[in-house]
Design a protein around this motif. Structure first.
Motif, PDB file in Angstrom:
ATOM      1  N   ASP A  42       0.846  -1.187   0.000  1.00  0.00           N
ATOM      2  CA  ASP A  42       0.000   0.000   0.000  1.00  0.00           C
ATOM      3  C   ASP A  42       0.884   1.242   0.000  1.00  0.00           C
ATOM      4  N   THR A  43       0.420   2.283  -0.686  1.00  0.00           N
ATOM      5  CA  THR A  43       1.226   3.496  -0.778  1.00  0.00           C
ATOM      6  C   THR A  43       0.384   4.684  -1.180  1.00  0.00           C
ATOM      7  N   LEU A  44       0.851   5.865  -0.831  1.00  0.00           N
ATOM      8  CA  LEU A  44       0.338   7.077  -1.453  1.00  0.00           C
ATOM      9  C   LEU A  44       0.825   7.090  -2.895  1.00  0.00           C
ATOM     10  N   PRO A  45       0.109   7.744  -3.800  1.00  0.00           N
ATOM     11  CA  PRO A  45       0.671   7.933  -5.138  1.00  0.00           C
ATOM     12  C   PRO A  45       1.904   8.828  -5.043  1.00  0.00           C
ATOM     13  N   PHE A  46       2.923   8.549  -5.866  1.00  0.00           N
ATOM     14  CA  PHE A  46       4.134   9.358  -5.813  1.00  0.00           C
ATOM     15  C   PHE A  46       4.860   9.333  -7.151  1.00  0.00           C
ATOM     16  N   ILE A  47       5.783  10.273  -7.298  1.00  0.00           N
ATOM     17  CA  ILE A  47       6.609  10.411  -8.501  1.00  0.00           C
ATOM     18  C   ILE A  47       8.047  10.063  -8.147  1.00  0.00           C
ATOM     19  N   THR A  48       8.736   9.380  -9.050  1.00  0.00           N
ATOM     20  CA  THR A  48      10.184   9.196  -8.936  1.00  0.00           C
ATOM     21  C   THR A  48      10.845   9.883 -10.126  1.00  0.00           C
ATOM     22  N   ILE A  49      11.959  10.559  -9.869  1.00  0.00           N
ATOM     23  CA  ILE A  49      12.670  11.228 -10.956  1.00  0.00           C
ATOM     24  C   ILE A  49      14.174  11.064 -10.780  1.00  0.00           C
ATOM     25  N   VAL A  92       7.470  13.550  -4.209  1.00  0.00           N
ATOM     26  CA  VAL A  92       8.458  13.323  -5.270  1.00  0.00           C
ATOM     27  C   VAL A  92       9.711  12.719  -4.636  1.00  0.00           C
ATOM     28  N   ILE A  93      10.180  11.625  -5.225  1.00  0.00           N
ATOM     29  CA  ILE A  93      11.334  10.905  -4.680  1.00  0.00           C
ATOM     30  C   ILE A  93      12.541  11.114  -5.581  1.00  0.00           C
ATOM     31  N   LEU A  94      13.625  11.614  -4.998  1.00  0.00           N
ATOM     32  CA  LEU A  94      14.877  11.822  -5.726  1.00  0.00           C
ATOM     33  C   LEU A  94      15.872  10.721  -5.368  1.00  0.00           C
TER      34      LEU A  94
END
Length: 390
Positions: free
Chosen positions: A130-137, A154-156
């Motif tokens: 389970d997770t929150l929606p998120f972005i990886t860049i 946003v995950i760096l």
């Protein structure tokens, strides 16, 4: 404008080469079908005559999708290393995924050859927990600026821990590239989040506008529990070959846990947190080498300072330090002699835009995404300086 279709291409709508183009990937992992379902649903809503740019929707691992497996022989999202791409190893077709990679690379080559304006690459995924929606860049300023448009975390820095993701390969070409993780594999909310994200991405890229874009924005913000922080990865648990790793049940991404929390077992050994930390992407599927990650919030002051340092190319100072030199003619990579320059700490590299790395026994090679970014393509876009929904 013309529309074409084939099994690999879920949809292609082309306009003038000087208009923006957005490229979606869905199903790079064959057990992650939420993005695949969402992109089909959204593109079926679109009126062809109202499209202001080009749209490409590319199916990923078709063979694995048909069997609902992450991959068959080799993880398609770990095959885009420099060594493999330079040697074109996929042309030998050793793995069944080699054929998938070959077809995707051909499509990428055609897009880049045909399109001469802004390109936006979006890779749609889900997670086993389970997770929150998120972005990886990959950490470049154009990626940061585009990703901050969306009301999700946003995950760096994930490129420092993974070998061969598709988006790292694309980032080397200098284009905006985001990964979006919409939720847990089988959840209906993951499809809902992916639909909202796809609509917003089309809108922000200037390719297509929906009447309910602000509603999609609010929906995604609620799903993310108003968490819009930037995070960086500080630890990855790497599952070794033949290791029997099992995550304890009930963990979710973005949960904060105390020191001493029992997270998992490895063979007969218990794995505890050594200090208070934020958990990220705990593994609840059979295939995968990433047991779990730990992340931490990035201070906005650090983000602003790093943006300023990169704009003035302050990283040039590194090349005059003892034991440091440029590794290529483009000055996008630095070679560091670890016997001489051990004093250089990772936060300094991050500040100046160097996150991706290759290591050897006595050296470290780090790469800057900003020095290869095609910033000039994007800096006149409205989103580059302003978020319209804030």
């Amino acid at each position: 404008m013309k529309e074409t279709r084939n099994p690999r291409l879920l949809k292609v709508v082309k306009r003038a080469s000087q208009s923006p183009a957005i490229i979606f990937f869905a199903g790079i992992h064959g057990n992650e079908k939420a993005g695949y379902t969402a992109i089909e649903e959204v593109l079926n809503e679109i009126k062809i005559e109202d499209i202001q740019g080009s749209i490409y929707a590319i199916a990923g691992n078709l063979k694995a999708l048909s069997k609902n497996k992450r991959f068959l022989d080799y993880d398609l999202n770990r095959m885009w290393t420099s060594a493999r791409m330079d040697k074109r190893s996929y042309e030998k077709k050793i793995y069944r995924e080699d054929e998938e990679q070959l077809e995707i690379q051909k499509i990428l080559d055609e897009i880049i050859q045909e399109q001469h304006a802004q390109l936006y690459f979006i890779d749609l995924h889900t997670t086993s927990s389970d997770t929150l929606p998120f972005i990886t860049i990959n950490d470049s300023l154009i990626n940061r600026r585009f990703s901050r448009l969306f009301p999700v975390p946003v995950i760096l820095g994930i490129e420092e821990y993974l070998e061969g993701p598709l988006l790292s390969h694309i980032n080397k070409m200098g284009y905006v590239s985001l990964g979006f993780e919409s939720g847990q594999h089988a959840s209906k909310q993951a499809i809902t989040n992916a639909r909202a994200f796809i609509r917003l991405a089309l809108h922000f890229a200037g390719v297509y506008s929906f009447e309910n874009s602000e509603e999609d924005f609010r929906s995604l913000r609620i799903s993310a529990k108003e968490n819009e922080h930037f995070y960086e990865i500080v630890y990855r648990y790497n599952i070794l070959k033949n290791e029997h790793f099992k995550m304890k049940p009930g963990f979710s991404s973005f949960e904060v846990h105390q020191k001493g929390t029992l997270l998992a077992t490895s063979d007969d050994r218990d794995i505890y947190l050594s200090k208070k930390a934020t958990l990220f992407m705990p593994l609840y599927q059979k295939k995968g080498e990433d047991g779990y990650y730990l992340i931490r919030k990035i201070n906005p002051i650090f983000l602003s300072l790093s943006a300023w340092c990169r704009k003035i190319q302050a990283d040039g100072v590194l090349a005059v330090l003892p034991g440091v030199k440029w590794a290529d003619a483009n000055r996008s990579e630095l070679l560091i002699d670890l016997k001489i320059a051990r004093f250089l700490a990772k936060p300094i590299f991050h500040l100046l835009g160097y996150r991706s790395k290759e290591t050897g026994p006595h050296f470290l090679k780090i790469s800057s995404r900003d020095r290869v970014s095609k910033t000039w393509l994007y800096e006149d876009q409205y989103w580059y300086k302003k978020n319209p929904f804030r």
